[in-house]
Motif scaffolding. Sequence first.
Motif, PDB file in Angstrom:
ATOM      1  N   ASP A 127       0.830  -1.199   0.000  1.00  0.00           N
ATOM      2  CA  ASP A 127       0.000   0.000   0.000  1.00  0.00           C
ATOM      3  C   ASP A 127       0.864   1.249   0.000  1.00  0.00           C
ATOM      4  O   ASP A 127       2.073   1.201   0.252  1.00  0.00           O
ATOM      5  N   VAL A 128       0.243   2.368  -0.279  1.00  0.00           N
ATOM      6  CA  VAL A 128       0.972   3.639  -0.338  1.00  0.00           C
ATOM      7  C   VAL A 128       1.671   3.942   0.979  1.00  0.00           C
ATOM      8  O   VAL A 128       2.733   4.551   1.025  1.00  0.00           O
ATOM      9  N   LEU A 129       1.119   3.425   2.038  1.00  0.00           N
ATOM     10  CA  LEU A 129       1.718   3.684   3.345  1.00  0.00           C
ATOM     11  C   LEU A 129       3.125   3.134   3.453  1.00  0.00           C
ATOM     12  O   LEU A 129       4.000   3.728   4.051  1.00  0.00           O
ATOM     13  N   LEU A 130       3.309   1.958   2.828  1.00  0.00           N
ATOM     14  CA  LEU A 130       4.606   1.326   2.973  1.00  0.00           C
ATOM     15  C   LEU A 130       5.702   2.053   2.194  1.00  0.00           C
ATOM     16  O   LEU A 130       6.877   1.782   2.382  1.00  0.00           O
TER      17      LEU A 130
END
Lengths: 497, 102
Positions: free
Chosen positions: B76-79
């Motif tokens: 995900d973009v978070l990672l």
Amino acid sequence: MTFKNFAGMTINDFMHFKKNNVNLSQYFTEYYNQNTPQIKWTNALLRQFGYMDNNIPITFKDNMYIAGQIASSGSHMLENFKAPFDSHMYTLCQKHHINVHGSGNMDELAMGSHNIYSYFGKVLNPINIHNNKKFDIKDVGNIADDQIITPGGSGGGPLVCTSMGLSLGAFGTDTGGSLRGPAEWNGLVGYKPTFGNISRYGIAELSSHLDTISLAGKTVDCVKKMAKIFIDNDPKDSVCQPILHTPKITKKIATFNYIVKNIIDPHSYEAMIKAQDKLREAGYIVEEVKINENLFQYMDITYSIICYSDASSSLGTYNGLLYGAKMQKEGSLTDRIYKGPRSEGLGLLQAKRRSIIGKLLLQPEYKICHVAAYKYISQLYKHLCQNVFNHYDCLLTPANGITPRINNLQSSGQNGALTSDIWLCMSNLFGGPAISVPVDKNQYGMHGVQLCGNIGEDLKILDIAEDLDNIFKFNEKFRGKCEYINDNKYEFIVEDK
Amino acid sequence: MTTAPNNLKYNLDDLLSKCQFSLNESESEWMSNQLQEFIRNIHSIIKFANVEETEYIKFWQVGKLREDEIIPEKLDVLLSNTHIDSNTNFFTVPGTLYVEAQ
């Protein structure tokens, strides 16, 4: 350096100061004398900040370590705990010749938002003194809880010190607005940098995923200069990897008044609208944006899931053997080292409650909550980036959104209901920078606004906040002053224009 | 054993034992109410996030990958903002949960 007396800043201290016109130098003790060379350097730094040539120092929140000094974190459990090493912040203070003259009282283990949960006593907002038409000063200790104007928390003590002119600034942890919240209610600027921009080495942690070292001061200019000193790489904190993008300011600010209007205190809303109008006059484009309203409904509970789980882990380390609380004389070894001291040393309303709920959330069947929180934050990140930060410099929100009264204590969101106290924890969940700037005051307290930025865009929001601060010049209207007279003598003056 | 909605259960005595402190009778009652209220609240976020069992399993499988097996672009973009702690092997995402690596 005496922590509890000075740092306490309890109701009784205020009464004592006010009644006896106390020379506050007694609260600085020998620590000043030991650091004479530093005072000269501090003066140079203060002049750089545009302050008078006096020795106004910095106050730490009481959960930041200074080797050999007590770091009690407002807790009975840690009442006698002496920090075994210096925090990175303190090391930087020494390197840059900044005086740390004490640590301020705080909610127990940084858990609370009104600074009423400290083992060492409640902290009082100085505005109670200014409002003494309502309260006779000798009766301050007897004011009913629901009448007290609180300084906010959990970092109320250092912020009160700064507000009253005893410090140039305050440093402490901000897990869900613990420094920005009290900054608003004390008429100060509170700045939380991007997660990982300032080292957290040497603090008593509450939540490793949310804790961020934050700075507070009287003006944005002052905070900005301090930020440039303290945003620094530190190999001792594995998540400390400063990200600072060069600002390209488009002068466009996003708001969502349609969500905010019905859930925050009318005075806070009024202050927010006033700030928006002034920014427009100064050439900014302030526009309403559409954000998925549902995102705000679950912020509180998401914050709780993460914070309580972390808190439960952090609290698990406290025992009577290492942390100084009295051990039981009878029972099994576990009872003597853990159960006895922890039962006696931890407060029920915050520490024990968060510990138990956190432990519940760490059970295997409850890990679904963590997945939900992860997905929620992912959505929050995407929505904010896509809808706001791609097109706007920052997001303007309320800060606390409520008046500083104990009876305004909010519980966590009930079944997804919107509560007014979500604005501060938003940037902790998101990881980006945020800064609260005071803009107004009335008989109920100070009101400010918060600017939230994208990750790494600290300098951008600091620049915009500086513009806002220059418009309102809040601390020109209302501030306590601590005038330097001569060798370690201070005269305490409170001005209310 | 108290059963909460959606079969989320808790046992106060067990939790107290794990937390290593004790409560008196009135405190226990108060704490029990707090736990029940909290459990009621967390159902709203679980429902909102629409968490399914497959995602739950997938999420924790990420934690079983070695560092060199993780392709950040596919997460995900978070990672993309993940910091890897070489000391603990925890992936720490700013402001979010960590995923434990082997």
